[in-house]
Design a protein around this motif. Structure first.
Motif, PDB file in Angstrom:
ATOM      1  N   MET A   1       0.850  -1.192   0.000  1.00 22.51           N
ATOM      2  CA  MET A   1       0.000   0.000   0.000  1.00 22.51           C
ATOM      3  C   MET A   1       0.881   1.235   0.000  1.00 22.51           C
ATOM      4  SD  MET A   1      -1.174   0.599   3.990  1.00 22.51           S
ATOM      5  CE  MET A   1      -1.393   2.362   3.750  1.00 22.51           C
ATOM      6  N   SER A   2       0.296   2.357  -0.351  1.00 22.95           N
ATOM      7  CA  SER A   2       0.885   3.683  -0.154  1.00 22.95           C
ATOM      8  C   SER A   2      -0.119   4.458   0.679  1.00 22.95           C
ATOM      9  CB  SER A   2       1.122   4.386  -1.491  1.00 22.95           C
ATOM     10  OG  SER A   2       2.066   3.670  -2.255  1.00 22.95           O
TER      11      SER A   2
ATOM     12  N   LEU B   1       2.410  10.070   4.078  1.00 23.88           N
ATOM     13  CA  LEU B   1       1.731  10.271   5.356  1.00 23.88           C
ATOM     14  C   LEU B   1       1.928  11.699   5.858  1.00 23.88           C
ATOM     15  CD1 LEU B   1       0.086   8.536   7.391  1.00 23.88           C
ATOM     16  CD2 LEU B   1       2.223   8.201   8.646  1.00 23.88           C
ATOM     17  N   PHE B   2       3.013  12.342   5.432  1.00 25.47           N
ATOM     18  CA  PHE B   2       3.335  13.699   5.870  1.00 25.47           C
ATOM     19  C   PHE B   2       3.060  14.748   4.793  1.00 25.47           C
ATOM     20  CE2 PHE B   2       5.942  10.535   7.925  1.00 25.47           C
ATOM     21  CZ  PHE B   2       5.626  10.750   9.258  1.00 25.47           C
ATOM     22  N   THR B   3       2.899  14.329   3.550  1.00 24.86           N
ATOM     23  CA  THR B   3       2.655  15.284   2.471  1.00 24.86           C
ATOM     24  C   THR B   3       1.196  15.319   2.029  1.00 24.86           C
ATOM     25  OG1 THR B   3       3.206  13.648   0.758  1.00 24.86           O
ATOM     26  CG2 THR B   3       5.001  15.055   1.565  1.00 24.86           C
TER      27      THR B   3
ATOM     28  N   PHE C   1      -2.454   6.637  12.859  1.00 22.77           N
ATOM     29  CA  PHE C   1      -1.862   5.639  11.965  1.00 22.77           C
ATOM     30  C   PHE C   1      -0.511   5.171  12.513  1.00 22.77           C
ATOM     31  CE2 PHE C   1       0.375   4.179   8.136  1.00 22.77           C
ATOM     32  CZ  PHE C   1      -0.575   3.323   7.594  1.00 22.77           C
ATOM     33  N   LEU C   2       0.317   6.128  12.910  1.00 24.51           N
ATOM     34  CA  LEU C   2       1.631   5.779  13.473  1.00 24.51           C
ATOM     35  C   LEU C   2       1.490   5.010  14.783  1.00 24.51           C
ATOM     36  CD1 LEU C   2       3.454   9.152  12.734  1.00 24.51           C
ATOM     37  CD2 LEU C   2       3.891   6.945  11.628  1.00 24.51           C
ATOM     38  N   ASP C   3       0.563   5.427  15.639  1.00 26.72           N
ATOM     39  CA  ASP C   3       0.331   4.725  16.905  1.00 26.72           C
ATOM     40  C   ASP C   3      -0.174   3.302  16.664  1.00 26.72           C
ATOM     41  OD1 ASP C   3       1.125   6.952  18.309  1.00 26.72           O
ATOM     42  OD2 ASP C   3      -0.912   7.592  18.844  1.00 26.72           O
TER      43      ASP C   3
ATOM     44  N   PRO D   1       8.953  11.159  10.767  1.00 27.11           N
ATOM     45  CA  PRO D   1       8.454  10.144  11.702  1.00 27.11           C
ATOM     46  C   PRO D   1       9.208  10.119  13.028  1.00 27.11           C
ATOM     47  CG  PRO D   1       9.615   9.107   9.867  1.00 27.11           C
ATOM     48  CD  PRO D   1       9.502  10.560   9.542  1.00 27.11           C
ATOM     49  N   LEU D   2      10.406  10.716  13.064  1.00 25.92           N
ATOM     50  CA  LEU D   2      11.179  10.726  14.306  1.00 25.92           C
ATOM     51  C   LEU D   2      10.569  11.648  15.351  1.00 25.92           C
ATOM     52  CD1 LEU D   2      14.828  10.818  12.887  1.00 25.92           C
ATOM     53  CD2 LEU D   2      13.451   8.830  13.527  1.00 25.92           C
TER      54      LEU D   2
END
Length: 196
Positions: A68-69, A129-131, A142-144, A171-172
């Protein structure tokens, strides 16, 4: 995959990382970070996945593998990916995925045919996810969800993601996910003359 050459050493390192990560508390996670055009997606799709399907990691020839993207709606993309491999697909997994951080683990279990099955989730172009995701709440969730699913004992999920190097810091900034990245990142460099 039949025409993919020059990255044998890298693919060996990636499969070794998956074999090693199965024994750690950080779960089965690998982030491939490199500059645009360095071949991150190619090494995953034409190198890592075929190697796993050949059993490069013990038992990996039996793994379910989905790609997936994130796009603008990562949970919808994740649901579509899981439904592609579901043996008895439910009508929807979206509500379960969005409910709380444990939803991803439950959705994976629901999609897989039995408790012995494993799933490799390949997330290509993770920088989307960031753009593209406008909601910070959705991005955090999503990250959690990934962090929670990968940190639980006996989790059936493995994750490989590709990330452009110019987004490596994003993501950091998320503590739990940043810990996953810190210990499980492989830097992808452009092909060397020897590899060519």
């Amino acid at each position: 995959a039949a025409e993919f050459y020059g990255r044998e050493e890298l693919v060996s390192r990636l499969t070794a990382a998956f074999a090693t990560s199965r024994k750690t508390e950080k779960g089965n996670f690998l982030a491939l970070v490199g500059p645009s055009g360095s071949g991150k997606s190619s090494v995953v799709k034409a190198g890592l996945i075929p190697a796993l399907r050949r059993g490069a990691v013990p038992g990996s020839e039996k793994w379910f593998i989905v790609e997936m993207s994130p796009s603008a709606h990562p949970f919808e993309e994740l649901e579509a990916a899981l439904l592609r491999i579901a043996v008895n697909p439910p009508q929807s997994l979206l509500n379960q995925l969005q409910e709380n951080e444990r939803g991803l683990r439950r959705a994976v279990r629901r999609a897989l045919p039995d408790d012995a099955s494993r799933l490799l989730l390949v997330i290509d172009q993770f920088e989307e996810l960031f753009t593209q995701v406008e909601s910070e709440e959705e991005r955090q969730h999503f990250l959690d969800s990934l962090t929670t699913a990968l940190s639980e004992p006996d989790n059936p999920l493995s994750v490989a993601l590709t990330l452009r190097a110019d987004f490596y810091d994003r993501p950091l900034k998320y503590a739990g996910f940043g810990e996953l990245m810190r210990g499980n990142t492989e830097v992808i460099l452009p092909l060397t003359p020897q590899e060519l």
